[in-house]
Enzyme design. Structure first.
Site, PDB file in Angstrom:
ATOM      1  N   LYS A  13       0.856  -1.201   0.000  1.00  0.00           N
ATOM      2  CA  LYS A  13       0.000   0.000   0.000  1.00  0.00           C
ATOM      3  C   LYS A  13       0.883   1.240   0.000  1.00  0.00           C
ATOM      4  CE  LYS A  13       0.988   1.311   4.440  1.00  0.00           C
ATOM      5  NZ  LYS A  13       1.756   2.510   4.779  1.00  0.00           N
ATOM      6  N   ASP A 140      -2.116  -1.197  10.721  1.00  0.00           N
ATOM      7  CA  ASP A 140      -2.338  -1.098   9.268  1.00  0.00           C
ATOM      8  C   ASP A 140      -3.091  -2.296   8.704  1.00  0.00           C
ATOM      9  OD1 ASP A 140      -1.121   1.323   8.923  1.00  0.00           O
ATOM     10  OD2 ASP A 140       0.748   0.537   8.092  1.00  0.00           O
TER      11      ASP A 140
HETATM   12  O1  C5P Z   1       0.184  -1.021  15.369  1.00  0.00           O
HETATM   13  P1  C5P Z   1       1.610  -1.145  14.937  1.00  0.00           P
HETATM   14  O2  C5P Z   1       2.338  -2.258  15.644  1.00  0.00           O
HETATM   15  O3  C5P Z   1       1.780  -1.219  13.456  1.00  0.00           O
HETATM   16  O4  C5P Z   1       2.308   0.206  15.375  1.00  0.00           O
HETATM   17  C1  C5P Z   1       3.712   0.349  15.462  1.00  0.00           C
HETATM   18  C2  C5P Z   1       4.015   1.566  16.321  1.00  0.00           C
HETATM   19  O5  C5P Z   1       3.559   2.748  15.638  1.00  0.00           O
HETATM   20  C3  C5P Z   1       3.287   1.596  17.628  1.00  0.00           C
HETATM   21  O6  C5P Z   1       4.055   0.954  18.630  1.00  0.00           O
HETATM   22  C4  C5P Z   1       3.139   3.056  17.921  1.00  0.00           C
HETATM   23  O7  C5P Z   1       4.343   3.567  18.468  1.00  0.00           O
HETATM   24  C5  C5P Z   1       2.993   3.668  16.543  1.00  0.00           C
HETATM   25  N1  C5P Z   1       1.587   3.929  16.167  1.00  0.00           N
HETATM   26  C6  C5P Z   1       0.919   5.000  16.752  1.00  0.00           C
HETATM   27  N2  C5P Z   1      -0.385   5.254  16.388  1.00  0.00           N
HETATM   28  C7  C5P Z   1      -0.999   4.506  15.458  1.00  0.00           C
HETATM   29  C8  C5P Z   1      -0.330   3.416  14.848  1.00  0.00           C
HETATM   30  C9  C5P Z   1       0.970   3.166  15.229  1.00  0.00           C
HETATM   31  O8  C5P Z   1       1.461   5.711  17.603  1.00  0.00           O
HETATM   32  N3  C5P Z   1      -2.270   4.781  15.127  1.00  0.00           N
END
Ligand code: C5P
Length: 308
Positions: A13, A140
């Site tokens: 994406k 995501d």
């Molecule tokens: O959800 P995911 O593991 O992909 O997110 C990785 C990091 O990105 C999280 O630990 C967080 O620090 C940050 N993040 C965030 N807000 C979001 C998505 C991700 O702060 N909506």
């Protein structure tokens, strides 16, 4: 495909818009993002193994872990747990999407695993159920169940499909270094003074079921660009080089480090790749982006596995 085996394609994406709003009490950030899949795909082969239990993941990229540090492994485990099954699952993952590149490769692989196992095990989960399971593993992941294009809000779990009419070609340029998402969010918090609200023009997109590329292109922006500019000058250079090579617009994808240019047709994108890759020596991919269903093939893609 046999009864105990399925192939699933997992597309990359790009974020056509990525606004990162305030920090939430759970530490995550409130997002407002327009996401679009593009024609660069990993591939998964999922096989049920009645004679064994547990998950065995094989990956052609030897640098990636194949245990539960890999999102594919975690996704398979979660599906089996939630379905209350102890089946043996063998997964072969072929990587083509650069890793930690802002292209959602790991998230798409996890979504493909959930969708593939849903079909293979005959679970009958709705896209909402699959997206909810995916959201437990990464912000995501839910998007991929509503691809090809959708508006994504909340932590990433509120997904509103949107049709972008017409076709564009993109040149994805991966400068060869990963950026850790968590670190990028920390940089964003540390470098900005305040959070701009979502603009009225962006908010209008949320009220429409269908928009044209001509409407989207002027609205393309990514909050991580300003946050990463002091530490990663090359990202701004790439953006400028893409525009100079004829892109209608160019933007960082996700938290980087891939920068993509949008082109009217394939020939323009191929020409730009020729001039840029010779000059810069980065990995570059010419890919199609549209809201059309993915081209037919013997193997189902995530979007053709939608069961709603
Ligand atoms: O959800 P995911 O593991 O992909 O997110 C990785 C990091 O990105 C999280 O630990 C967080 O620090 C940050 N993040 C965030 N807000 C979001 C998505 C991700 O702060 N909506």
């Amino acid at each position: 495909m046999t009864n105990n085996e399925i192939w699933v394609r997992a597309p990359a994406k790009v974020n056509l818009v990525l606004r990162v709003l305030g920090r939430r009490p759970d530490g995550y950030h409130e997002l407002w993002s327009l996401m679009q899949i593009v024609g660069l795909e990993d591939e998964l082969r999922l096989r049920l193994r009645p004679s064994v239990t547990g998950i065995r993941l094989h990956c052609d990229d030897a640098t990636l872990p194949t245990d539960d540090r890999n999102l594919v492994h975690r996704a398979a485990k979660l599906v089996l747990e939630q379905a209350g099954l102890a089946a043996g699952v063998e997964i072969h993952l072929t990587k083509r999407i650069p890793v930690s590149a802002g292209l959602g490769g790991g998230s798409s692989d996890a979504a493909a695993t959930i969708a593939g196992l849903n079909t293979l095990l005959g679970l009958g989960w709705s896209v909402e159920t699959m997206a909810r399971a995916g959201g437990m593993l990464g912000s995501d992941i839910p998007f991929f169940f509503f691809a090809p294009c959708a508006l994504v809000r909340g932590r990433g779990e509120q997904v509103l499909p949107l049709t972008v009419t017409g076709v564009r070609w993109m040149l994805l340029v991966y400068p060869g270094f990963p950026i850790e998402t968590r670190w990028a969010y920390e940089r964003l918090d540390a470098t900005r003074q305040n959070v701009r609200p979502v603009s009225p023009a962006h908010a209008t997109l949320a009220r429409r079921a269908s928009v044209a590329w001509e409407d989207v292109i002027p609205l393309m922006e990514n909050d991580f660009e300003a946050a990463l500019a002091p530490t990663h000058e090359v990202l701004q250079e790439l953006k400028a080089a893409l525009v100079a090579a004829g892109a209608e617009a160019a933007l960082l994808s996700g938290s980087g480090a891939t920068v993509f240019g949008v082109f009217r047709d394939e020939a323009s994108a191929v020409r730009a790749r020729g001039s840029l890759s010779q000059a810069l020596g980065h990995q570059a991919y010419v890919v199609r982006a549209s809201s059309d269903p993915l081209p037919c093939s013997a193997e189902p893609a995530i979007s053709s596995l939608r069961l709603d």
